[in-house]
Motif scaffolding. Structure first.
Motif, PDB file in Angstrom:
ATOM      1  N   TYR A  20       0.842  -1.181   0.000  1.00 58.98           N
ATOM      2  CA  TYR A  20       0.000   0.000   0.000  1.00 58.98           C
ATOM      3  C   TYR A  20       0.884   1.239   0.000  1.00 58.98           C
ATOM      4  O   TYR A  20       2.026   1.211   0.503  1.00 58.98           O
ATOM      5  N   ILE A  40       2.409   4.916   0.921  1.00 58.89           N
ATOM      6  CA  ILE A  40       2.556   5.832   2.063  1.00 58.89           C
ATOM      7  C   ILE A  40       2.760   7.221   1.489  1.00 58.89           C
ATOM      8  O   ILE A  40       3.746   7.465   0.787  1.00 58.89           O
ATOM      9  N   SER A  41       1.821   8.092   1.757  1.00 62.33           N
ATOM     10  CA  SER A  41       1.901   9.442   1.214  1.00 62.33           C
ATOM     11  C   SER A  41       2.723  10.340   2.137  1.00 62.33           C
ATOM     12  O   SER A  41       2.749  10.153   3.364  1.00 62.33           O
ATOM     13  N   LYS A  76       1.153   7.208  13.297  1.00 68.69           N
ATOM     14  CA  LYS A  76      -0.039   6.509  13.785  1.00 68.69           C
ATOM     15  C   LYS A  76      -0.927   6.061  12.634  1.00 68.69           C
ATOM     16  O   LYS A  76      -1.478   4.968  12.641  1.00 68.69           O
ATOM     17  N   GLU A  77      -1.066   6.928  11.612  1.00 70.75           N
ATOM     18  CA  GLU A  77      -1.875   6.572  10.445  1.00 70.75           C
ATOM     19  C   GLU A  77      -1.248   5.417   9.668  1.00 70.75           C
ATOM     20  O   GLU A  77      -1.939   4.502   9.223  1.00 70.75           O
ATOM     21  N   ILE A  78       0.088   5.447   9.545  1.00 74.05           N
ATOM     22  CA  ILE A  78       0.800   4.378   8.842  1.00 74.05           C
ATOM     23  C   ILE A  78       0.646   3.066   9.595  1.00 74.05           C
ATOM     24  O   ILE A  78       0.379   2.009   8.995  1.00 74.05           O
ATOM     25  N   MET A 122       1.741  11.609   5.955  1.00 75.69           N
ATOM     26  CA  MET A 122       1.012  10.672   6.809  1.00 75.69           C
ATOM     27  C   MET A 122       1.730  10.545   8.140  1.00 75.69           C
ATOM     28  O   MET A 122       2.959  10.391   8.187  1.00 75.69           O
ATOM     29  N   SER A 123       0.977  10.574   9.237  1.00 71.53           N
ATOM     30  CA  SER A 123       1.593  10.416  10.556  1.00 71.53           C
ATOM     31  C   SER A 123       1.955   8.957  10.788  1.00 71.53           C
ATOM     32  O   SER A 123       1.433   8.057  10.131  1.00 71.53           O
ATOM     33  N   LYS A 148      -1.770   2.206  11.723  1.00 63.78           N
ATOM     34  CA  LYS A 148      -3.155   1.749  11.626  1.00 63.78           C
ATOM     35  C   LYS A 148      -3.410   1.066  10.290  1.00 63.78           C
ATOM     36  O   LYS A 148      -4.016  -0.020  10.228  1.00 63.78           O
ATOM     37  N   GLU A 149      -2.929   1.693   9.204  1.00 63.72           N
ATOM     38  CA  GLU A 149      -3.142   1.124   7.867  1.00 63.72           C
ATOM     39  C   GLU A 149      -2.466  -0.232   7.752  1.00 63.72           C
ATOM     40  O   GLU A 149      -3.035  -1.189   7.195  1.00 63.72           O
TER      41      GLU A 149
END
Length: 452
Positions: free
Chosen positions: A400, A402-403, A409-411, A406-407, A413-414
């Motif tokens: 997937y 990673i932009s 935490k967001e990474i 992105m924090s 979670k994904e």
């Protein structure tokens, strides 16, 4: 020439009928009913002219055996001892007509020609049914990615189980194809499937479309009309986009699911029906329940067996087979002879995100086939919004993007949610792959408000 078999214990009748029919038919005859049954077994007999009483043998028993051997063989019963009871019994067993002796040859030929017409029509209907079943069979559905073969495996398991099925999926993922596959592969395949798109019919008309109405039920109801539910009796009712149905009508559908009864508009007495219900939605019905837009009791009655359809980006391995399928389809429809796709066109088609899923892919291929003058589909034949993806890397289903921005935490979670999805919700395997304990994984999932 069509083959006719005469079974009668009177030799004179066998001879006279053979003589009268031999110019128009290939005629076989016997005075022995057992020999007649053997002939039906070994020959492709179109019509049997059968005496109802052959010595001590009951012609109804012979008729029953003939229809068991070949139900397409048309049987005309002949007798000198006509009665209403024997006529009704012969028709129930499968005779197409009943004639009294002495036989009028002109009348007999008329009924024989009608029997042949019926046989041909019946054969055409069977062929059409076989074509439809083949088109909607599991083997006929395009898609061999892991994500989609899991769906087909579930279809195979539920097709013969007479319970409700809820199909979840984004618009354009093929929910209707899966519903038809369940019907045409299942135990009710010889009965009707009625399809109702709940989003396409205004709410004030949907009730009469589903339940039907009696003459005079409302202004304009000049005659009785059967609803889709009653038309689907003994078959399947497919309620597409059921999430768009209003709450009042949901209550009436709940009664159908629970009691298998309907009350047409203007009627006073409920009717019993026997339908298998398949529903589909592109909405999260559990969220709709929480927000008061969908009945909780109906949700749990529909949600007995769920099939979750992946979007096209989750089954990228199927993009090229689907593209080739649509190319063949529109070559035939538009009288074109496009040989295939250029390497560059294939790469872009594999990279594109398809917000409209399979439906959008089909539209892209149809447009390209219609407009191209090239021997194969080239980049220039694809729409501008697709060409923007030329330089995008192709990501497999276990990757997937990673932009930037992105924090962590967001990474995290994904990564956790995608890993859990990869292992079909198995938390032990997901935790092992992520290198964390199950307890830690459960803690994080709780923080994400994750529900299985």
């Amino acid at each position: 020439m069509n083959k006719v078999l005469i079974i009668d214990d009177e030799r004179s009748i066998c001879d006279s009928l053979s003589f009268a029919l031999e110019d128009d038919f290939q005629v076989l005859s016997t005075q022995n009913p057992q020999e007649g049954i053997e002939i039906v077994k070994n020959e492709d007999i179109d019509i049997v002219l059968l005496d109802l009483k052959i010595g001590n043998v009951n012609g109804i028993d012979v008729l029953r055996k003939i229809k068991h051997i070949n139900e397409d063989t048309q049987v005309i019963v002949m007798t000198a001892y006509g009665s209403i009871e024997s006529t009704v019994e012969a028709m129930k067993v499968g005779a197409i007509h009943y004639l009294l002796k002495p036989i009028n040859i002109d009348e007999l030929k008329v009924f024989m020609n009608k029997a042949l017409d019926f046989r041909m029509l019946n054969s055409s209907l069977k062929n059409l049914r076989n074509i439809v079943v083949e088109d909607y069979s599991i083997n006929g559905i395009i898609g061999r990615s892991k994500a989609f073969t899991n769906v087909l495996g579930k279809v195979e398991k539920v097709k013969d189980i007479d319970t409700t099925v809820l199909i979840n999926g984004e618009s354009g993922t093929g929910k209707d194809i899966i519903a038809k596959a369940i019907h045409f592969q299942g135990a009710r395949k010889d009965e009707r499937i009625e399809i109702v798109n709940c989003a396409a019919i205004p709410g004030n008309l949907l009730e009469s479309e589903l339940f039907g109405y009696e003459k005079g039920a409302f202004t304009g109801a000049v005659k009785k009309k059967l609803g889709k539910i009653e038309l689907a009796n003994n078959g399947t009712l497919f309620l597409d986009e059921i999430g768009e149905m209003d709450l009042g009508l949901q209550a009436k559908i709940l009664r159908v699911v629970e009691d298998m009864t309907i009350t047409p508009l203007g009627a006073e007495i409920p009717k019993k029906v026997d339908v298998r219900i398949i529903a589909a939605t592109n909405k999260n019905l559990l969220e709709e329940v929480k927000n008061g837009r969908f009945r909780e009791d109906l949700y749990y009655r529909l949600n007995v067996i769920t099939i979750d359809l992946p979007n096209l980006t989750e089954r990228r391995e199927d993009i090229i087979p689907l593209s080739k399928f649509f190319l063949d389809k529109y070559n035939k429809k538009l009288n074109k002879n496009i040989a295939g796709f250029s390497v560059e066109a294939i790469r872009v088609l594999e990279k594109y995100d398809y917000p409209g899923n399979i439906r959008e892919l089909e539209n892209i291929i149809e447009r390209a086939v219609a407009l191209t003058d090239n021997p194969v589909i080239e980049l220039e034949d694809l729409p501008e919004n697709v060409l923007k993806f030329q330089n995008k890397p192709i990501l497999s289903n276990n990757q997937y993007p990673i932009s930037i921005g992105m924090s962590l935490k967001e990474i995290e979670k994904e990564a956790i949610l995608r890993t859990l999805k990869h292992y079909d919700g198995n938390r032990t395997l997901a935790a092992e792959c992520l290198g964390i304990s199950i307890r830690n994984l459960q803690y994080k999932l709780k923080a994400y408000n994750y529900e299985d």
